[in-house]
Write an enzyme that holds these catalytic residues in place. Structure first.
Site, mmCIF file in Angstrom:
data_model
loop_
_atom_site.group_PDB
_atom_site.id
_atom_site.type_symbol
_atom_site.label_atom_id
_atom_site.label_comp_id
_atom_site.label_asym_id
_atom_site.label_seq_id
_atom_site.Cartn_x
_atom_site.Cartn_y
_atom_site.Cartn_z
ATOM 1 N N ASN A 177 0.927 -1.307 -0.041
ATOM 2 C CA ASN A 177 -0.016 0.022 0.042
ATOM 3 C C ASN A 177 0.853 1.281 0.044
ATOM 4 O OD1 ASN A 177 1.031 -0.222 2.410
ATOM 5 N ND2 ASN A 177 -0.627 0.785 3.333
ATOM 6 N N GLU A 178 2.194 1.161 -0.477
ATOM 7 C CA GLU A 178 3.069 2.359 -0.298
ATOM 8 C C GLU A 178 2.520 3.716 -0.770
ATOM 9 O OE1 GLU A 178 3.969 -0.989 -0.619
ATOM 10 O OE2 GLU A 178 5.806 -0.990 0.480
HETATM 11 C C1 LIG Z 1 11.471 7.701 -7.805
HETATM 12 C C2 LIG Z 1 11.626 6.989 -6.511
HETATM 13 C C3 LIG Z 1 11.970 5.475 -6.764
HETATM 14 C C4 LIG Z 1 11.811 4.568 -5.866
HETATM 15 C C5 LIG Z 1 11.817 4.937 -4.492
HETATM 16 C C6 LIG Z 1 13.041 4.725 -3.522
HETATM 17 C C7 LIG Z 1 13.205 4.284 -2.677
HETATM 18 C C8 LIG Z 1 11.797 3.634 -2.081
HETATM 19 C C9 LIG Z 1 11.195 4.762 -0.743
HETATM 20 C C10 LIG Z 1 10.459 4.053 0.006
HETATM 21 C C11 LIG Z 1 9.975 2.705 0.333
HETATM 22 C C12 LIG Z 1 9.609 2.629 1.782
HETATM 23 C C13 LIG Z 1 8.770 1.576 1.918
HETATM 24 C C14 LIG Z 1 8.352 1.207 2.962
HETATM 25 C C15 LIG Z 1 7.228 0.018 3.169
HETATM 26 C C16 LIG Z 1 6.467 0.049 4.335
HETATM 27 O O1 LIG Z 1 6.381 -1.080 4.945
HETATM 28 S S1 LIG Z 1 5.852 1.628 4.982
HETATM 29 C C17 LIG Z 1 4.630 1.165 6.338
HETATM 30 C C18 LIG Z 1 3.470 0.805 5.756
HETATM 31 N N1 LIG Z 1 2.560 0.316 6.785
HETATM 32 C C19 LIG Z 1 1.357 0.609 6.705
HETATM 33 O O2 LIG Z 1 0.848 1.618 6.206
HETATM 34 C C20 LIG Z 1 0.566 0.350 8.346
HETATM 35 C C21 LIG Z 1 0.380 1.462 9.334
HETATM 36 N N2 LIG Z 1 -0.272 1.003 10.368
HETATM 37 C C22 LIG Z 1 -2.054 0.908 10.277
HETATM 38 O O3 LIG Z 1 -2.398 0.668 9.231
HETATM 39 C C23 LIG Z 1 -2.193 0.121 11.559
HETATM 40 O O4 LIG Z 1 -1.544 0.583 12.805
HETATM 41 C C24 LIG Z 1 -2.516 -1.175 11.458
HETATM 42 C C25 LIG Z 1 -3.727 -1.657 10.643
HETATM 43 C C26 LIG Z 1 -1.294 -2.242 11.467
HETATM 44 C C27 LIG Z 1 -2.869 -1.739 13.301
HETATM 45 O O5 LIG Z 1 -3.903 -0.922 13.548
HETATM 46 P P1 LIG Z 1 -4.301 -0.832 14.960
HETATM 47 O O6 LIG Z 1 -4.451 -2.208 15.800
HETATM 48 O O7 LIG Z 1 -5.665 -0.054 15.259
HETATM 49 O O8 LIG Z 1 -3.228 0.100 15.661
HETATM 50 P P2 LIG Z 1 -2.902 1.435 15.632
HETATM 51 O O9 LIG Z 1 -3.118 1.991 14.072
HETATM 52 O O10 LIG Z 1 -3.478 2.033 16.889
HETATM 53 O O11 LIG Z 1 -1.265 1.551 15.810
HETATM 54 C C28 LIG Z 1 -0.892 1.124 17.187
HETATM 55 C C29 LIG Z 1 0.447 1.982 17.309
HETATM 56 O O12 LIG Z 1 1.432 1.621 16.229
HETATM 57 C C30 LIG Z 1 1.624 2.595 15.397
HETATM 58 N N3 LIG Z 1 2.170 2.044 14.209
HETATM 59 C C31 LIG Z 1 1.453 1.479 13.324
HETATM 60 N N4 LIG Z 1 2.105 1.309 12.237
HETATM 61 C C32 LIG Z 1 3.237 1.679 12.333
HETATM 62 C C33 LIG Z 1 4.305 1.317 11.270
HETATM 63 N N5 LIG Z 1 4.375 0.838 10.168
HETATM 64 N N6 LIG Z 1 5.503 2.067 11.912
HETATM 65 C C34 LIG Z 1 5.601 2.424 13.061
HETATM 66 N N7 LIG Z 1 4.535 2.795 13.975
HETATM 67 C C35 LIG Z 1 3.447 2.074 13.365
HETATM 68 C C36 LIG Z 1 0.821 3.570 15.480
HETATM 69 O O13 LIG Z 1 1.211 5.145 15.090
HETATM 70 C C37 LIG Z 1 0.186 3.434 16.931
HETATM 71 O O14 LIG Z 1 1.437 4.318 17.714
HETATM 72 P P3 LIG Z 1 0.684 4.883 19.033
HETATM 73 O O15 LIG Z 1 0.381 3.923 20.060
HETATM 74 O O16 LIG Z 1 -0.093 6.130 18.476
HETATM 75 O O17 LIG Z 1 2.213 5.679 19.511
#
Ligand SMILES: CC/C=C\C/C=C\C/C=C\CC/C=C/CC(=O)SCCNC(=O)CCNC(=O)[C@H](O)C(C)(C)COP(=O)(O)OP(=O)(O)OC[C@H]1O[C@@H](n2cnc3c(N)ncnc32)[C@H](O)[C@@H]1OP(=O)(O)O
Length: 302
Positions: A177-178
């Site tokens: 989903n990036e």
């Molecule tokens: C031209 C250019 C060409 C190329 C580019 C070059 C390079 C590439 C560049 C970049 C690429 C980088 C790639 C990245 C890949 C990734 O993996 S990015 C991460 C994507 N993840 C998500 O989108 C998930 C986000 N989280 C959620 O949707 C929900 O948290 C989840 C459904 C997983 C769980 O939901 P729920 O149980 O309700 O929990 P909360 O949402 O309340 O979350 C709890 C706490 O956790 C923190 N948190 C959630 N996810 C992350 C995370 N991925 N990293 C760090 N922290 C996270 C959230 O903020 C809450 O924190 P808090 O308690 O509020 O402090």
């Protein structure tokens, strides 16, 4: 370099016998989450390994609450556990699963990619590359027992295994989903997805940042099996028997044949890929997008 040093320190301090369960002490047998006794679990604070050497496999449980986000420390601990299992001839397979209810892995840790300096971004990205390469090319059979939601890096981890079993729960969406975060999946994320679901499905999924619920994930081939939630672990074990029945050398060489060209693309341009990531993630607009996304996650709660 920093990763290598970090791994040496962690290896010494963390990989000691680890026994789970109320009142359990290291070196003793204790109850484990899925029932039964853990004969000789080991691992580290964030990775619990439940070995079954007699059966030739181990279960690797991710437990970096609340969401198993792939922080640098967590990535390093996973690498160390994987290397330990790979170097032990008793093990031919691993099942990777989560100890965090409802979450397989929330993907890369956004806090590692936000508000840090270029040296940190480079170190972090190198660790992400390393984990992918190790899992993708592992000579072990790797089965993912996906017992929760797995966006982005969590999905990549699952895609790097040889077989994916997903729990049938509409909340357990999986995908890269990036783009929804305003970032771009790098070419080796993309290649891994294309190798799994084909070019057209991958192109649409990547551009739209699609997260597939179980039935859809099965339909497009992102996972191999969808089973009732309480059967994920047993289904993974059943399928493992089929994989382990194949002569190991033939299966391993075939895996290499299938995967090496994809891995080689990254291996040939690893440094350039790190530089590309650091440049991209350091942009003001990208940093702003990540901050906004993190903020939205927080607001969702209140
Ligand atoms: C031209 C250019 C060409 C190329 C580019 C070059 C390079 C590439 C560049 C970049 C690429 C980088 C790639 C990245 C890949 C990734 O993996 S990015 C991460 C994507 N993840 C998500 O989108 C998930 C986000 N989280 C959620 O949707 C929900 O948290 C989840 C459904 C997983 C769980 O939901 P729920 O149980 O309700 O929990 P909360 O949402 O309340 O979350 C709890 C706490 O956790 C923190 N948190 C959630 N996810 C992350 C995370 N991925 N990293 C760090 N922290 C996270 C959230 O903020 C809450 O924190 P808090 O308690 O509020 O402090």
């Amino acid at each position: 370099m920093a990763l290598a040093v970090g791994m040496r320190v962690l290896t010494r301090s963390l990989l000691r016998p680890w026994v789970r369960g109320p009142g359990a002490t290291p070196g003793r047998t204790g109850p484990v989450a899925g029932g039964g006794d853990c004969v000789r679990c080991f691992g580290s604070p964030r990775v619990l390994v439940e070995p079954d050497p007699a059966a030739g496999f181990a279960v690797m449980k991710m437990r970096n609450p609340p969401v198993n986000s792939l922080s640098l420390e967590f990535l390093t601990e996973m690498l160390i556990s994987l290397e330990k299992l790979e170097s032990d001839k008793a093990f031919h397979a691993i099942i990777i699963t989560s100890d965090c209810p409802g979450i397989f892995s929330a993907g890369l840790d956004l806090k590692e990619m936000c508000g840090r300096d270029p040296t940190h971004y480079a170190e972090y990205w190198k660790a992400v590359q390393e984990l992918w390469l190790r899992f993708y090319l592992s000579h072990l059979v790797v089965i993912s027992a996906i017992n929760g939601v797995s966006p982005a890096g969590g999905c990549l981890l699952a895609l790097s295994s040889d077989y994916r079993v997903l729990a049938d729960n509409p909340k357990y969406a999986i995908g890269l989903n990036e783009t929804l975060l305003g970032i771009v999946a790098p070419f080796w994320f993309k290649d891994t997805l294309v190798n799994t679901v084909g070019h057209r499905v991958a192109e649409r999924a990547l551009q739209l940042g699609l997260l597939f619920p179980p039935a859809e994930a099965l339909r497009v081939g992102m996972v191999d099996q969808v089973v009732p939630e309480d059967q994920v672990q047993s289904a993974a074990r059943s399928v493992l028997a089929q994989w382990l029945a194949i002569p190991g050398h033939a299966r391993q060489l075939t895996k290499t044949l299938m995967r090496k060209p994809t891995a080689d693309r990254l291996l040939k341009e690893r440094d350039a890929d790190i530089q590309n990531f650091v440049r991209f993630i350091s942009r003001d607009a990208i940093q702003k997008a990540l901050r906004t996304y993190l903020e939205k996650l927080k607001q969702k709660k209140s």
